[in-house]
Motif scaffolding. Structure first.
Motif, PDB file in Angstrom:
ATOM      1  N   ARG A   1       0.800  -1.212   0.000  1.00 14.18           N
ATOM      2  CA  ARG A   1       0.000   0.000   0.000  1.00 14.18           C
ATOM      3  C   ARG A   1       0.848   1.284   0.000  1.00 14.18           C
ATOM      4  O   ARG A   1       0.556   2.219  -0.747  1.00 14.18           O
ATOM      5  N   LEU A   2       1.874   1.304   0.811  1.00 16.55           N
ATOM      6  CA  LEU A   2       2.687   2.523   0.932  1.00 16.55           C
ATOM      7  C   LEU A   2       3.397   2.841  -0.378  1.00 16.55           C
ATOM      8  O   LEU A   2       3.450   4.000  -0.814  1.00 16.55           O
TER       9      LEU A   2
ATOM     10  N   LEU B   1       1.488   6.708  -6.926  1.00  9.09           N
ATOM     11  CA  LEU B   1       0.385   7.533  -7.407  1.00  9.09           C
ATOM     12  C   LEU B   1       0.686   9.017  -7.166  1.00  9.09           C
ATOM     13  O   LEU B   1       0.351   9.869  -7.990  1.00  9.09           O
ATOM     14  N   GLY B   2       1.343   9.308  -6.050  1.00  5.63           N
ATOM     15  CA  GLY B   2       1.705  10.683  -5.738  1.00  5.63           C
ATOM     16  C   GLY B   2       2.674  11.245  -6.759  1.00  5.63           C
ATOM     17  O   GLY B   2       2.611  12.413  -7.139  1.00  5.63           O
ATOM     18  N   LYS B   3       3.549  10.392  -7.251  1.00  7.61           N
ATOM     19  CA  LYS B   3       4.566  10.835  -8.204  1.00  7.61           C
ATOM     20  C   LYS B   3       4.082  10.811  -9.652  1.00  7.61           C
ATOM     21  O   LYS B   3       4.769  11.258 -10.561  1.00  7.61           O
TER      22      LYS B   3
END
Lengths: 155, 67
Positions: free
Chosen positions: B47-48, B54-56
């Motif tokens: 998950r992390l 997704l953030g990048k």
């Protein structure tokens, strides 16, 4: 009495002739299916259904567009079933490419993407749309139609 | 670490493909317009790492469905 015998014989003769003809027709009905697929798992599922539906048919697998086109150009297949999803070249693009090589060959496109636009475009290139997950019934209906078309073309 | 072999990876990709295609079909019926789908690409991660990726990714509009 003689007349009856002759008639019986001729009836028997017709029977034998009819039988021989039927046996030949059954033998001629074995077709070769080209399965075009860029994954490993999906063609295994197609092959399994093909075996269940038509154990006497054979199939060839092609993992790339070029491989498939080579088979089609050599006329090594009677019909084509494709499940293709590669970046920049989807099943529909490929189907219209195939059409130029084999204008009348029965062709089916298998896809999970069954939105109306995709189904319409599939029909526009003269192919049958088969939704995923592929069922024996859907494939069976396509193959039955294909056999009719091939027989009509061969007659 | 290679958690899945090629065939298993294919199966997971196929499963995601079916799910996304069905969602796209339903959305298409709701809005009356074709939903363009990209070619599915599947990676397994925790998950992390997924949040990090997704953030990048630079996607400004992101919808997540959790079941």
């Amino acid at each position: 009495v003689y007349e009856t015998l002759v008639r019986q014989r001729s009836v028997q003769g017709t029977f034998y002739l009819g039988f021989a003809f039927r046996a030949q027709a059954v033998e001629l009905m074995s077709y070769k299916v080209l399965v075009v697929d860029d994954s490993k798992l999906a063609p295994m599922a197609v092959a399994k259904l093909l075996r269940a539906l038509h154990p006497d048919w054979t199939h060839i697998e092609a993992a790339s567009a070029d491989e498939a086109l080579a088979v089609l150009k050599e006329k090594e297949a009677d019909l084509v079933v494709m499940d293709f999803n590669m970046p920049g070249r989807d099943g529909l693009d490929l189907a219209s490419e195939f059409r130029e090589t084999v204008p009348t060959m029965p062709m089916a496109l298998i896809s999970a993407n069954h939105q109306q636009e995709i189904v319409d475009r599939t029909h526009a290139v003269g192919a049958t749309f088969l939704p995923k997950p592929l069922t024996e019934q859907a494939l069976g209906e396509f193959l039955a139609g294909a056999v009719q078309q091939l027989k009509a073309a061969g007659a | 670490m290679e958690p899945l072999d090629e065939l298993e990876q294919d199966a997971v990709t196929e499963l995601v493909n079916l799910g996304v295609s069905q969602a796209a079909y339903n959305l298409r019926e709701m809005i009356g317009q074709q939903v363009i789908l990209s070619v599915p690409s599947v990676a397994l991660m925790d998950r992390l790492d997924a949040i990090d990726l997704l953030g990048k990714s630079g996607l400004s509009k992101l919808v997540a469905v959790s079941g």
